[in-house]
Design a protein around this motif. Structure first.
Motif, mmCIF file in Angstrom:
data_model
loop_
_atom_site.group_PDB
_atom_site.id
_atom_site.type_symbol
_atom_site.label_atom_id
_atom_site.label_comp_id
_atom_site.label_asym_id
_atom_site.label_seq_id
_atom_site.Cartn_x
_atom_site.Cartn_y
_atom_site.Cartn_z
ATOM 1 N N SER A 1 72.829 46.024 24.133
ATOM 2 C CA SER A 1 71.490 46.145 23.565
ATOM 3 C C SER A 1 71.623 46.526 22.096
ATOM 4 O O SER A 1 72.683 46.958 21.634
ATOM 5 C CB SER A 1 70.654 47.181 24.318
ATOM 6 N N ASP B 1 79.878 48.896 14.534
ATOM 7 C CA ASP B 1 78.855 48.999 15.577
ATOM 8 C C ASP B 1 77.428 48.859 15.053
ATOM 9 O O ASP B 1 76.476 49.114 15.780
ATOM 10 C CB ASP B 1 78.990 50.339 16.301
ATOM 11 N N ASP C 1 74.792 48.804 21.201
ATOM 12 C CA ASP C 1 75.151 49.701 22.290
ATOM 13 C C ASP C 1 75.647 48.869 23.468
ATOM 14 O O ASP C 1 74.960 47.949 23.913
ATOM 15 C CB ASP C 1 73.934 50.530 22.713
ATOM 16 N N GLU C 2 76.850 49.162 23.923
ATOM 17 C CA GLU C 2 77.428 48.488 25.092
ATOM 18 C C GLU C 2 77.636 49.525 26.181
ATOM 19 O O GLU C 2 78.403 50.467 25.999
ATOM 20 C CB GLU C 2 78.761 47.842 24.730
ATOM 21 N N GLU C 3 76.925 49.329 27.293
ATOM 22 C CA GLU C 3 77.031 50.282 28.391
ATOM 23 C C GLU C 3 76.928 49.542 29.718
ATOM 24 O O GLU C 3 76.012 48.735 29.911
ATOM 25 C CB GLU C 3 75.913 51.323 28.284
ATOM 26 N N ASP C 4 77.844 49.822 30.616
ATOM 27 C CA ASP C 4 77.855 49.216 31.953
ATOM 28 C C ASP C 4 77.819 47.691 31.897
ATOM 29 O O ASP C 4 77.132 47.035 32.678
ATOM 30 C CB ASP C 4 76.683 49.720 32.794
ATOM 31 N N GLU D 1 76.379 45.803 29.769
ATOM 32 C CA GLU D 1 75.180 45.276 29.121
ATOM 33 C C GLU D 1 75.189 45.629 27.645
ATOM 34 O O GLU D 1 75.659 46.693 27.248
ATOM 35 C CB GLU D 1 73.930 45.830 29.782
#
Length: 70
Positions: free
Chosen positions: A56, A32, A49-52, A54
């Motif tokens: 970043s 990561d 960072d993978e969230e919803d 998306e």
């Protein structure tokens, strides 16, 4: 992070900072994040960072007091 992703980040940083000596490399045993160097000097870590749905990236760089000019 895979090689393609790391190369894209490296190209972005080189262009953004106008510094072709920036290198981004895979961290041993970590998927990561990757390491950022200028020449032979380690300067920080980039975390993915993978969230919803998306993605970043966060660049973390520590600056030691002893490294600052007087």
């Amino acid at each position: 992070m895979d090689k393609t992703e790391i190369k894209r980040i490296e190209a972005y940083l080189r262009e953004k900072f106008r510094l072709p000596s920036i290198t981004v490399t895979k961290r041993p045993q970590k998927d990561d994040s990757c390491e950022v160097n200028i020449g032979d000097e380690f300067i920080g870590v980039i975390f993915k960072d993978e969230e919803d749905g998306e993605v970043s990236y966060a660049f973390q760089m520590a600056i030691l007091d002893i490294d600052l000019p007087e």
